[in-house]
Design a protein around this motif. Sequence first.
Motif, mmCIF file in Angstrom:
data_model
loop_
_atom_site.group_PDB
_atom_site.id
_atom_site.type_symbol
_atom_site.label_atom_id
_atom_site.label_comp_id
_atom_site.label_asym_id
_atom_site.label_seq_id
_atom_site.Cartn_x
_atom_site.Cartn_y
_atom_site.Cartn_z
ATOM 1 N N LEU A 163 0.827 -1.204 0.000
ATOM 2 C CA LEU A 163 0.000 0.000 0.000
ATOM 3 C C LEU A 163 0.863 1.256 0.000
ATOM 4 N N LYS A 164 1.970 1.215 0.716
ATOM 5 C CA LYS A 164 2.860 2.372 0.842
ATOM 6 C C LYS A 164 3.875 2.472 -0.288
ATOM 7 N N ASP A 165 3.961 1.454 -1.116
ATOM 8 C CA ASP A 165 5.006 1.378 -2.132
ATOM 9 C C ASP A 165 4.394 1.457 -3.527
ATOM 10 N N SER A 166 4.426 2.624 -4.118
ATOM 11 C CA SER A 166 3.791 2.807 -5.426
ATOM 12 C C SER A 166 4.489 2.022 -6.531
ATOM 13 N N THR A 167 5.721 1.563 -6.287
ATOM 14 C CA THR A 167 6.382 0.734 -7.301
ATOM 15 C C THR A 167 5.710 -0.631 -7.435
ATOM 16 N N GLN A 168 4.837 -0.966 -6.466
ATOM 17 C CA GLN A 168 4.103 -2.226 -6.559
ATOM 18 C C GLN A 168 2.768 -2.072 -7.296
ATOM 19 N N TYR A 169 2.425 -0.847 -7.667
ATOM 20 C CA TYR A 169 1.170 -0.636 -8.390
ATOM 21 C C TYR A 169 1.080 -1.459 -9.673
ATOM 22 N N PRO A 170 2.171 -1.564 -10.464
ATOM 23 C CA PRO A 170 2.073 -2.401 -11.676
ATOM 24 C C PRO A 170 1.706 -3.855 -11.362
ATOM 25 N N ARG A 171 2.231 -4.369 -10.252
ATOM 26 C CA ARG A 171 1.875 -5.743 -9.852
ATOM 27 C C ARG A 171 0.397 -5.828 -9.503
ATOM 28 N N LEU A 172 -0.103 -4.838 -8.779
ATOM 29 C CA LEU A 172 -1.508 -4.833 -8.383
ATOM 30 C C LEU A 172 -2.413 -4.636 -9.601
ATOM 31 N N GLU A 173 -1.952 -3.818 -10.535
ATOM 32 C CA GLU A 173 -2.705 -3.627 -11.783
ATOM 33 C C GLU A 173 -2.799 -4.942 -12.551
ATOM 34 N N LYS A 174 -1.690 -5.660 -12.602
ATOM 35 C CA LYS A 174 -1.669 -6.944 -13.294
ATOM 36 C C LYS A 174 -2.638 -7.923 -12.634
ATOM 37 N N TYR A 175 -2.706 -7.891 -11.301
ATOM 38 C CA TYR A 175 -3.637 -8.756 -10.562
ATOM 39 C C TYR A 175 -5.080 -8.432 -10.921
ATOM 40 N N VAL A 176 -5.450 -7.160 -10.827
ATOM 41 C CA VAL A 176 -6.831 -6.764 -11.071
ATOM 42 C C VAL A 176 -7.232 -7.061 -12.517
ATOM 43 N N LYS A 177 -6.428 -6.595 -13.443
ATOM 44 C CA LYS A 177 -6.762 -6.804 -14.854
ATOM 45 C C LYS A 177 -6.739 -8.286 -15.219
ATOM 46 N N GLY A 178 -5.783 -9.012 -14.646
ATOM 47 C CA GLY A 178 -5.674 -10.431 -14.951
ATOM 48 C C GLY A 178 -6.892 -11.215 -14.512
ATOM 49 N N VAL A 179 -7.310 -11.009 -13.260
ATOM 50 C CA VAL A 179 -8.446 -11.750 -12.717
ATOM 51 C C VAL A 179 -9.749 -11.345 -13.402
ATOM 52 N N VAL A 180 -9.992 -10.037 -13.485
ATOM 53 C CA VAL A 180 -11.267 -9.574 -14.038
ATOM 54 C C VAL A 180 -11.375 -9.911 -15.524
ATOM 55 N N SER A 181 -10.300 -9.717 -16.271
ATOM 56 C CA SER A 181 -10.368 -10.012 -17.706
ATOM 57 C C SER A 181 -10.541 -11.502 -17.963
ATOM 58 N N ARG A 182 -9.916 -12.318 -17.129
ATOM 59 C CA ARG A 182 -10.026 -13.774 -17.297
ATOM 60 C C ARG A 182 -11.485 -14.227 -17.225
ATOM 61 N N PHE A 183 -12.268 -13.558 -16.359
ATOM 62 C CA PHE A 183 -13.652 -13.976 -16.131
ATOM 63 C C PHE A 183 -14.654 -12.884 -16.507
ATOM 64 N N ALA A 184 -14.237 -11.968 -17.376
ATOM 65 C CA ALA A 184 -15.048 -10.782 -17.682
ATOM 66 C C ALA A 184 -16.412 -11.112 -18.280
ATOM 67 N N ASN A 185 -16.516 -12.241 -18.960
ATOM 68 C CA ASN A 185 -17.791 -12.610 -19.585
ATOM 69 C C ASN A 185 -18.345 -13.915 -19.025
ATOM 70 N N ASP A 186 -17.930 -14.237 -17.829
ATOM 71 C CA ASP A 186 -18.342 -15.489 -17.202
ATOM 72 C C ASP A 186 -19.678 -15.290 -16.492
ATOM 73 N N GLU A 187 -20.700 -15.933 -17.001
ATOM 74 C CA GLU A 187 -22.051 -15.758 -16.448
ATOM 75 C C GLU A 187 -22.228 -16.419 -15.088
ATOM 76 N N ARG A 188 -21.233 -17.187 -14.658
ATOM 77 C CA ARG A 188 -21.301 -17.805 -13.336
ATOM 78 C C ARG A 188 -20.989 -16.811 -12.222
ATOM 79 N N ILE A 189 -20.442 -15.639 -12.579
ATOM 80 C CA ILE A 189 -20.035 -14.632 -11.596
ATOM 81 C C ILE A 189 -21.078 -13.528 -11.536
ATOM 82 N N LEU A 190 -21.470 -13.151 -10.323
ATOM 83 C CA LEU A 190 -22.448 -12.082 -10.154
ATOM 84 C C LEU A 190 -21.810 -10.722 -10.370
#
Length: 379
Positions: A163-190
């Motif tokens: 949280l305090k280290d902005s150099t980790q933002y790219p890693r967190l961005e990769k996490y968010v985009k990776g997970v959401v994009s992987r299941f972006a059209n998955d009708e099993r998810i609310l």
Amino acid sequence: MKVRIHVLIVLISLFFFNCSTQKTSIVQQREIWTSEQANNWYAKQGWLVGANFIPSNAINQLEMWQAETFDTATINRELAWAESIGMNTMRVFLHDLLHQQDSIGLYQRMDVFLQIAQRHGIKPLFVLFDSCWDPFPKPGKQREPKPHVHNSGWVQSPGQYALKDSTQYPRLEKYVKGVVSRFANDERILGWDIWNEPDNMTGPSYEKVEIPNKVEYVMPLLKKAFAWSRSVNPSQPLTSGIWVGDWSTHNVMKPIEKLQIEESDIISFHNYDNAQEFEKRILLMKRYNKPIICTEYMARPNGSTFQGSLPVAKKYNVAMYNWGFVNGKTQTIYPWDSWTKTYSSEPPVWFHDIFQKNGTAYRTEEVEVIRKLANNKQL
């Protein structure tokens, strides 16, 4: 000379093609849902009722999802109990360290979880980040619970260091985009709950080690997390629930609460008060003219109960997720004050949770209320 001109023409063409592609990509990124879009989506869901789910043999998000402790048998058994009382959704927490540790493995285990949930007619609402409890998460084997202490092993995501280290933002961005994009059209998810209680300072549990200006770090990252999620064009709604404070008008709300409301496709909130106060909060949220979901409620000694809150929720078509499901390693049958008050045995009244580990309901009358309302029957 002709060769140079030809190369120049090719480079110019590539430049304009690249610009055109970028513009198309930007146009295709969806906006925050309008009231009409959100309400059209909600009309297709039916009344949603469930719990915040973690299997009883996991102390936190990491233990639930890591390969060594991912227990499909327990998940299947406990989701079957949810199905048996009419639940059709569950709120389920992920963690950024899971993605850093093994992104492909995380996606595979999420898919297995979704297969099990679908088998039981349950659509999960996944939570990406969380500001509650231990600020120093570590992957690998998790510690054992502290006896008689509420959520003694739950961990924040991202942890304080990230949280305090902005150099980790790219890693967190990769996490968010990776997970959401992987299941972006998955009708099993609310849907996607971007951040649980982002401005929570953890109270007496970890107040000695929390950074006093935590919200200043969370705010920009929360806004980015919404943008990252939306950039991959998910078909499911995004939200982040407000949880405490004065919500009487939008103007008096805290900046972080305004951000949560304004960035959300659907409105979510928490309430652990009695039915009258719960109804007041719903009426305040109705001003946004979007679907409303209560992603946390039910603390018996506080007066927040199934019998009190669920009929109110059904009246206003508010989706409901109580905290706690099966009495297990999170030990949320104990109250929040177990961090400062010593308990040596089970409390006289469970704080959260619905089932014993063997599947027996803590209170039969509670599961009957859930079952009847979920099946559109009169109490």
